[in-house]
Design an enzyme around this catalytic site. Structure first.
Site, PDB file in Angstrom:
ATOM      1  N   GLY A   1      95.264  58.182  14.021  1.00 11.90           N
ATOM      2  CA  GLY A   1      96.033  59.244  13.898  1.00 11.90           C
ATOM      3  C   GLY A   1      96.308  59.639  12.505  1.00 11.90           C
ATOM      4  N   CYS A   2      97.418  60.337  12.211  1.00 12.76           N
ATOM      5  CA  CYS A   2      97.412  60.859  10.831  1.00 12.76           C
ATOM      6  C   CYS A   2      97.430  59.631   9.677  1.00 12.76           C
ATOM      7  CB  CYS A   2      98.803  61.767  10.848  1.00 12.76           C
ATOM      8  SG  CYS A   2      99.236  62.424   8.918  1.00 12.76           S
ATOM      9  N   PHE A   3      96.749  59.994   8.692  1.00 14.73           N
ATOM     10  CA  PHE A   3      96.660  58.785   7.843  1.00 14.73           C
ATOM     11  C   PHE A   3      97.851  58.701   6.954  1.00 14.73           C
ATOM     12  CE2 PHE A   3      93.010  61.590   5.453  1.00 14.73           C
ATOM     13  CZ  PHE A   3      94.032  62.404   5.149  1.00 14.73           C
TER      14      PHE A   3
END
Length: 197
Positions: A30-32
């Site tokens: 997902g979002c890093f």
């Protein structure tokens, strides 16, 4: 002679002052911003960089990756000490801190750039990843089937500077406050014995 010197230099650079080799892992969960924060807190992890892997075209920008047209995933590249934290330990954190059953999605973040993926660097990492997934499926840890992609690592492109250490530098940013902070509190309780002191 130059070739031998290069080989020796490469070996020296791969070993730290204590003689311990370092290893690399590359995960997309997902979002890093979120993924980076978890791994950065682990004991035995030296460095975590946010970036892009698994797509077409060199040096993609955040805007290009977010368009979904390049096929890259938002990933973190982790440099760690295998004597302190194993690849299986990293996988445990990876699968505990995101939903590996949603295809190209993590919560409100939707798109192939948010897919669950392990980019393995060698056959040992591949086998360990497959074993962990099979074990999680067998034990029915998740209600739905795991859809995590397991692919050979090719290239890592470091993301723009403002993405690095994003949570540490922006803890009060709305996304960090609403999404990452609650997850981080649960993470710290779950992995309290494995965190940096």
């Amino acid at each position: 002679m130059r070739a031998i010197s290069y080989i020796i230099l490469t070996l020296v650079l791969s070993i730290n002052m204590n003689g311990q080799k370092r290893a690399t892992a590359t995960f997309g969960g997902g979002c890093f911003w979120c993924t980076e924060a978890f791994f950065d807190a682990l004991d035995g992890v030296d460095k975590v960089e946010s970036g892009y892997s698994g797509g077409e075209g060199a040096n993609p920008t955040y805007k290009e990756v977010c368009s979904g047209l390049t096929g890259h995933a938002e990933v973190v590249q982790i440099t760690y000490d295998p004597e302190k934290v194993s690849f299986v330990d990293l996988l445990e954190v990876f699968f505990a801190t995101h939903n590996p059953t949603t295809l190209n999605r993590q919560g409100a973040d939707v798109g192939t750039q948010y897919r669950s993926v392990v980019f393995y660097h060698n056959e040992a990492q591949k086998k360990e990843t497959e074993f962990v997934i099979q074990s999680l499926e067998k034990e029915k840890i998740f209600k739905d089937p795991i859809v995590t992609e397991v692919s050979a690592f090719d290239t890592f492109y470091k993301a723009e500077d403002y993405h690095q250490d994003y949570f540490a530098n922006n803890p009060r940013q709305p996304y960090c406050n609403a999404v990452i902070n609650p997850k981080m509190e649960k993470f710290k309780k779950l992995f309290s014995e494995k965190l940096k002191k």
